[in-house]
Structures are given as structure tokens and as C-alpha cells.
Design an enzyme around this catalytic site. Structure first.
Site, PDB file in Angstrom:
ATOM      1  N   TYR A 190       0.681  -1.134  -0.027  1.00  0.00           N
ATOM      2  CA  TYR A 190       0.087   0.133  -0.111  1.00  0.00           C
ATOM      3  C   TYR A 190       0.715   1.374   0.073  1.00  0.00           C
ATOM      4  O   TYR A 190       0.695   2.065  -0.623  1.00  0.00           O
ATOM      5  CB  TYR A 190      -1.025  -0.003   1.198  1.00  0.00           C
ATOM      6  CG  TYR A 190      -1.882  -1.044   1.441  1.00  0.00           C
ATOM      7  CD1 TYR A 190      -2.434  -1.897   0.337  1.00  0.00           C
ATOM      8  CD2 TYR A 190      -2.112  -1.877   2.592  1.00  0.00           C
ATOM      9  CE1 TYR A 190      -3.400  -2.813   0.221  1.00  0.00           C
ATOM     10  CE2 TYR A 190      -2.999  -2.919   2.494  1.00  0.00           C
ATOM     11  CZ  TYR A 190      -3.642  -3.379   1.243  1.00  0.00           C
ATOM     12  OH  TYR A 190      -4.419  -4.573   1.346  1.00  0.00           O
TER      13      TYR A 190
HETATM   14  C1  LIG Z   1      -0.801  -8.472   1.037  1.00  0.00           C
HETATM   15  C2  LIG Z   1      -0.720  -9.342  -0.194  1.00  0.00           C
HETATM   16  C3  LIG Z   1      -2.048  -9.308  -0.885  1.00  0.00           C
HETATM   17  C4  LIG Z   1       0.332  -8.737  -1.165  1.00  0.00           C
HETATM   18  O1  LIG Z   1       0.174  -9.924  -2.373  1.00  0.00           O
HETATM   19  P1  LIG Z   1       1.431 -10.300  -2.944  1.00  0.00           P
HETATM   20  O2  LIG Z   1       1.008 -10.938  -3.999  1.00  0.00           O
HETATM   21  O3  LIG Z   1       2.286 -11.283  -1.829  1.00  0.00           O
HETATM   22  O4  LIG Z   1       2.545  -9.123  -3.249  1.00  0.00           O
HETATM   23  P2  LIG Z   1       3.152  -8.906  -4.743  1.00  0.00           P
HETATM   24  O5  LIG Z   1       3.965  -9.844  -5.183  1.00  0.00           O
HETATM   25  O6  LIG Z   1       2.325  -8.209  -5.516  1.00  0.00           O
HETATM   26  O7  LIG Z   1       4.128  -7.439  -3.934  1.00  0.00           O
HETATM   27  C5  LIG Z   1       3.588  -6.279  -4.038  1.00  0.00           C
HETATM   28  C6  LIG Z   1       4.449  -5.588  -2.596  1.00  0.00           C
HETATM   29  O8  LIG Z   1       4.282  -6.492  -1.594  1.00  0.00           O
HETATM   30  C7  LIG Z   1       5.456  -6.289  -0.625  1.00  0.00           C
HETATM   31  N1  LIG Z   1       5.795  -7.481  -0.658  1.00  0.00           N
HETATM   32  C8  LIG Z   1       5.548  -8.666  -1.135  1.00  0.00           C
HETATM   33  N2  LIG Z   1       6.269  -9.700  -0.937  1.00  0.00           N
HETATM   34  C9  LIG Z   1       7.125  -9.180   0.128  1.00  0.00           C
HETATM   35  C10 LIG Z   1       8.118 -10.046   0.693  1.00  0.00           C
HETATM   36  N3  LIG Z   1       8.296 -11.343   0.841  1.00  0.00           N
HETATM   37  N4  LIG Z   1       8.727  -9.127   1.766  1.00  0.00           N
HETATM   38  C11 LIG Z   1       8.605  -8.109   1.783  1.00  0.00           C
HETATM   39  N5  LIG Z   1       7.756  -7.098   0.872  1.00  0.00           N
HETATM   40  C12 LIG Z   1       6.947  -7.682   0.151  1.00  0.00           C
HETATM   41  C13 LIG Z   1       6.316  -5.476  -1.467  1.00  0.00           C
HETATM   42  O9  LIG Z   1       6.240  -4.121  -1.216  1.00  0.00           O
HETATM   43  C14 LIG Z   1       5.915  -5.853  -2.952  1.00  0.00           C
HETATM   44  O10 LIG Z   1       6.430  -4.617  -3.860  1.00  0.00           O
HETATM   45  P3  LIG Z   1       7.813  -4.802  -4.693  1.00  0.00           P
HETATM   46  O11 LIG Z   1       7.815  -5.966  -5.408  1.00  0.00           O
HETATM   47  O12 LIG Z   1       7.750  -3.687  -5.395  1.00  0.00           O
HETATM   48  O13 LIG Z   1       8.806  -4.835  -3.678  1.00  0.00           O
HETATM   49  C15 LIG Z   1      -0.457 -10.999   0.296  1.00  0.00           C
HETATM   50  O14 LIG Z   1       1.052 -10.983   0.541  1.00  0.00           O
HETATM   51  C16 LIG Z   1      -1.389 -11.460   1.241  1.00  0.00           C
HETATM   52  O15 LIG Z   1      -2.295 -11.958   1.020  1.00  0.00           O
HETATM   53  N6  LIG Z   1      -0.901 -11.161   2.471  1.00  0.00           N
HETATM   54  C17 LIG Z   1      -1.753 -12.106   3.496  1.00  0.00           C
HETATM   55  C18 LIG Z   1      -3.082 -11.462   4.002  1.00  0.00           C
HETATM   56  C19 LIG Z   1      -3.234  -9.861   3.927  1.00  0.00           C
HETATM   57  O16 LIG Z   1      -2.040  -9.269   4.644  1.00  0.00           O
HETATM   58  N7  LIG Z   1      -4.085  -9.195   3.128  1.00  0.00           N
HETATM   59  C20 LIG Z   1      -4.176  -7.864   3.267  1.00  0.00           C
HETATM   60  C21 LIG Z   1      -4.933  -7.651   4.792  1.00  0.00           C
HETATM   61  S1  LIG Z   1      -4.979  -5.744   4.897  1.00  0.00           S
END
Ligand SMILES: CC(C)(COP(=O)(O)OP(=O)(O)OC[C@H]1O[C@@H](n2cnc3c(N)ncnc32)[C@H](O)[C@@H]1OP(=O)(O)O)[C@@H](O)C(=O)NCCC(=O)NCCS
Length: 196
Positions: free
Chosen positions: A154
């Protein structure tokens, strides 16, 4: 970070599809958040009601697996309005000026989740951007106020702090309330967003 797996597609999920598949959708929510089955089951009725709210929009990520195509992530939201629990909590959390600036006509990103073994491959960002392709001035959300993948996503993609360390009733965790002007522009111009 590796690229998105091949043959993953992001699509809009119409409200009737969401209602029909809500158990499958919420299973992703439970696994992504690490919630037990009781919490997930308790969410069902609320989530069904959400699909009937004005401005409801949902998106999903489907991946090819050995067992065929499978939903591996989703997001949904709707227009906030006075009388909704989350809207009224957020209005109370913000000072009057900030609330007046951000709440009217806002789209709430209510849920955004990717299955753990599909995370960190660009799907969450694609889902978020597809979700907020809405004709509304701002998107709002709340997220646990700690250094999570969600918070990083975000912040990287244009959401700013409206309130920090806020406690919603019934939840001991501090939350951040974040907002972004739409359309969303990732700060880093990441290639994960096809429109960047
Ligand atoms: C939050 C969530 C939806 C992000 O989706 P994702 O597919 O994992 O994320 P993306 O691969 O699209 O990455 C987007 C950004 O997330 C962050 N991110 C993703 N994986 C990360 C990791 N392993 N470590 C740190 N930051 C990470 C980074 O900012 C990344 O941007 P960047 O690639 O430019 O560094 C997912 O991780 C998730 O479902 N998390 C658990 C549930 C949750 O917290 N939902 C939100 C509730 S408000």
C-alpha cells in the site's frame, strides 16, 4: 522477487459468482491471514452482505495448477456510506477535516488476499490495481499497523497515512487507516502493474 507464474489471469468476479463461491473465496482469506476455521465461518454472513452493497466490485486471480485452474487470490470492496460499521469507525478515528476530505464517495478496499504459496509474485499488486479501477475519487482501507507485505504494498503504491495505531472495537491489534487518490499510481513504476 520472481515474476508472476505463467497462465495466471486477473478477472472481475460478479456479485452472483462471489455469492456462489464465497466458501472458496473465504478459504483463501483464512489461509492468507492465518485465521482458524471459526473466524472464517464467522465472516461468511458479513461477506455475503457486502456483495449487496452499492459499488461492490471484486476481482480474482486464477492460476493453472496440475488440478486445473484455481482461484489463488481475490480482492473486493464497495462504496463507503454513513451507517456502515467500518465507515463510522473511520469517521471517529479521523479529525473532522480529514474525514470530510477523504470519506465522501470513497471506495473501501475491504479484502485483498493471495494464497501463501502464490504470494510475492506480483499477484497482490495486480489485484489491488484491478480492484480500484473504479469511478471514485479515493480508495480507503485499514490494515494491521505493522511491517507486513500488505503495508509495504500500500505504501509503495501511493496510499498515505490517515490514522495510525487505531484500535477497532473487539480487536487488540493496532491498525493503520490509509487512503489513496484514484487512479492509483505506483511510486516505483513497478512492471507488475501493466498500466504503470
Ligand atoms: C498483502 C498481499 C495481498 C500482497 O500480495 P503479494 O502477491 O504477496 O504481493 P506482490 O508480489 O504483488 O508484491 C507487492 C508488494 O508487496 C510487498 N511484498 C510482497 N512480498 C514481500 C516480501 N516477501 N517481503 C517484503 N515485502 C513484500 C512489496 O512491497 C511488494 O512490492 P515490490 O515487489 O515492488 O517490492 C499478500 O501478501 C497477502 O495475501 N498477505 C496476507 C493477507 C493480507 O495481509 N492481506 C491484506 C490485509 S489488509
Amino acid at each position: 522477487m520472481t515474476g508472476t507464474r505463467p497462465a495466471t489471469r486477473i478477472v472481475e468476479l460478479p456479485p452472483p459468482w462471489m455469492r456462489e463461491h464465497m466458501h472458496e473465496v473465504l478459504a483463501i482469506y483464512g489461509l492468507a491471514m492465518g485465521y482458524d476455521s471459526g473466524i472464517v465461518a464467522g465472516r461468511y454472513g458479513y461477506a455475503i452482505q457486502h456483495t449487496e452493497r452499492p459499488g461492490f466490485r471484486a476481482v480474482g486471480a486464477f492460476a493453472q495448477t496440475t488440478a486445473g485452474e484455481r482461484l489463488v487470490g481475490f480482492g473486493y470492496g464497495y462504496l463507503v456510506a454513513p451507517g456502515q460499521w467500518w465507515h463510522d469507525q473511520v469517521r471517529a478515528a479521523l479529525d473532522r477535516r480529514t474525514a470530510k476530505k477523504w470519506l465522501p464517495g470513497a471506495f473501501e478496499v475491504c479484502e485483498l488476499h493471495v494464497l501463501p504459496d502464490h504470494q510475492s509474485q506480483g499477484l497482490g499488486r495486480q489485484l489491488l490495481h484491478a480492484l480500484v479501477e473504479v469511478p471514485h475519487p479515493v480508495a480507503l482501507l485499514s490494515t494491521p499497523d505493522t511491517d507486513t507485505k500488505a503495508f509495504r504494498l500500500y505504501q509503495a503504491d501511493g496510499f498515505v497515512d490517515l490514522a495510525r495505531n487505531y484500535h477497532f472495537p473487539g480487536d487488540s491489534r493496532p491498525f493503520a487507516i490509509l487512503g489513496a487518490r484514484l487512479p492509483l499510481h505506483p511510486r516505483d513504476g513497478s512492471p507488475a502493474n501493466p498500466r504503470a
